[in-house]
Scaffold this motif. Sequence first.
Motif, short mmCIF file in Angstrom:
data_model
loop_
_atom_site.label_atom_id
_atom_site.label_comp_id
_atom_site.label_asym_id
_atom_site.label_seq_id
_atom_site.Cartn_x
_atom_site.Cartn_y
_atom_site.Cartn_z
N ALA A 194 10.58 11.76 -0.77
CA ALA A 194 9.13 11.88 -0.99
C ALA A 194 8.36 11.72 0.32
N HIS A 195 7.21 12.35 0.36
CA HIS A 195 6.27 12.13 1.45
C HIS A 195 5.54 10.83 1.13
N ARG A 196 5.36 9.96 2.10
CA ARG A 196 4.81 8.64 1.75
C ARG A 196 3.82 8.14 2.80
N THR A 233 11.80 6.28 -6.82
CA THR A 233 10.97 6.74 -5.70
C THR A 233 10.62 5.58 -4.77
N THR A 234 10.36 4.41 -5.34
CA THR A 234 10.06 3.25 -4.50
C THR A 234 11.24 2.93 -3.58
N LEU A 235 12.44 2.90 -4.16
CA LEU A 235 13.62 2.61 -3.33
C LEU A 235 13.84 3.70 -2.29
N LYS A 236 13.66 4.95 -2.71
CA LYS A 236 13.83 6.06 -1.75
C LYS A 236 12.80 5.98 -0.64
N CYS A 237 11.58 5.58 -0.98
CA CYS A 237 10.55 5.45 0.06
C CYS A 237 10.94 4.39 1.08
N GLY A 253 0.81 -1.23 0.00
CA GLY A 253 0.00 0.00 0.00
C GLY A 253 0.83 1.26 0.00
N LEU A 254 2.00 1.19 -0.65
CA LEU A 254 2.91 2.34 -0.62
C LEU A 254 2.44 3.43 -1.59
N CYS A 255 2.22 4.62 -1.04
CA CYS A 255 1.87 5.79 -1.86
C CYS A 255 2.93 6.84 -1.59
N ALA A 256 3.24 7.64 -2.61
CA ALA A 256 4.26 8.68 -2.41
C ALA A 256 3.89 9.93 -3.18
N TRP A 257 4.29 11.06 -2.61
CA TRP A 257 4.01 12.37 -3.20
C TRP A 257 5.28 13.21 -3.22
N TYR A 258 5.46 13.96 -4.29
CA TYR A 258 6.42 15.05 -4.29
C TYR A 258 5.57 16.32 -4.27
#
Length: 242
Positions: free
Chosen positions: A55-57, A45-49, A9-14
């Motif tokens: 990113a905000h996640r 972004t997935t790896l950074k999350c 359920g990973l969501c991320a925003w810039y």
Amino acid sequence: MSAALDVEGLCAWYGSAQVLFDVALDVQPGEMVGLLGRNGAGKTTTLKCVMGIDAHRSGAVRFEGEDVAGLRTESLARAGIAWVPPDRRIFTGLTVLENLQLAARARQVRLDLDLLVDNLPILGRLLDRRGYALSGGEQQAVAVARALAGRPRVLLLDEPTEGLSPLVVEELRTAFVQLPSAFGIAVLLAEQNLQFVLSLASRVAVLETGRVAYRGSATEFAESPDLQHRYLSVSSERSRLD
Ligand SMILES: Nc1ncnc2c1ncn2[C@@H]1O[C@H](COP(=O)(O)OP(=O)(O)OP(=O)(O)O)[C@@H](O)[C@H]1O
Ligand SMILES: [Mg+2]
């Protein structure tokens, strides 16, 4: 047994722009999983999350069954997740050996140089070389070695083949084959080089504009030009090792 790494359920925003939507994937101990997708699909972004960077996640990130979504990047690294970013970030003023020593010291582990050199033979002749004097392929090998020097249990690799010639990519591939078993690690390999991923990974997840469009065995994906075309628009031109 818990997954080495498990994202759900990973969501991320810039800023206000959402770039990941409900991403789910897992990597089992000793396994290499490929994370595929076109430019801008959300691999980095997935790896950074996972590492808690940028990113905000929202969503779950579990490391060996423990929820680590709230941990800071440093704590995750200390816990045993290593991240090799695309720009590699070798300390250019230090020798390769010093880079490796620093990484081991940061994780308070003994540097097992023999194990590293056995598995990444190119290191053998680079140990006294300073970071600024390395080629792209050498930098990539050193960046991976530096991550491994800290004895992580999960390794996140972001486009290790980027900018490397086919010959160097093949050298890297040969070295990568035994990484999971030699180091007892789980590897999540983000790549656009489809052939590289398919020759190394047991399973793949394909991102399409921030969503997991396909998750399955690498063999099934390798044997299906239709799947490759549907999710990656693969042509002989895009599949760099063809
Ligand atoms: N720092 C940032 N600020 C704003 N938007 C960003 C930032 N980094 C990435 N993005 C956007 O987020 C989306 C996902 O980018 P990401 O870098 O994760 O893709 P990628 O799959 O790694 O692509 P590539 O193959 O080009 O490396 C893209 O639309 C990108 O433009
Ligand atoms: Mg990327």
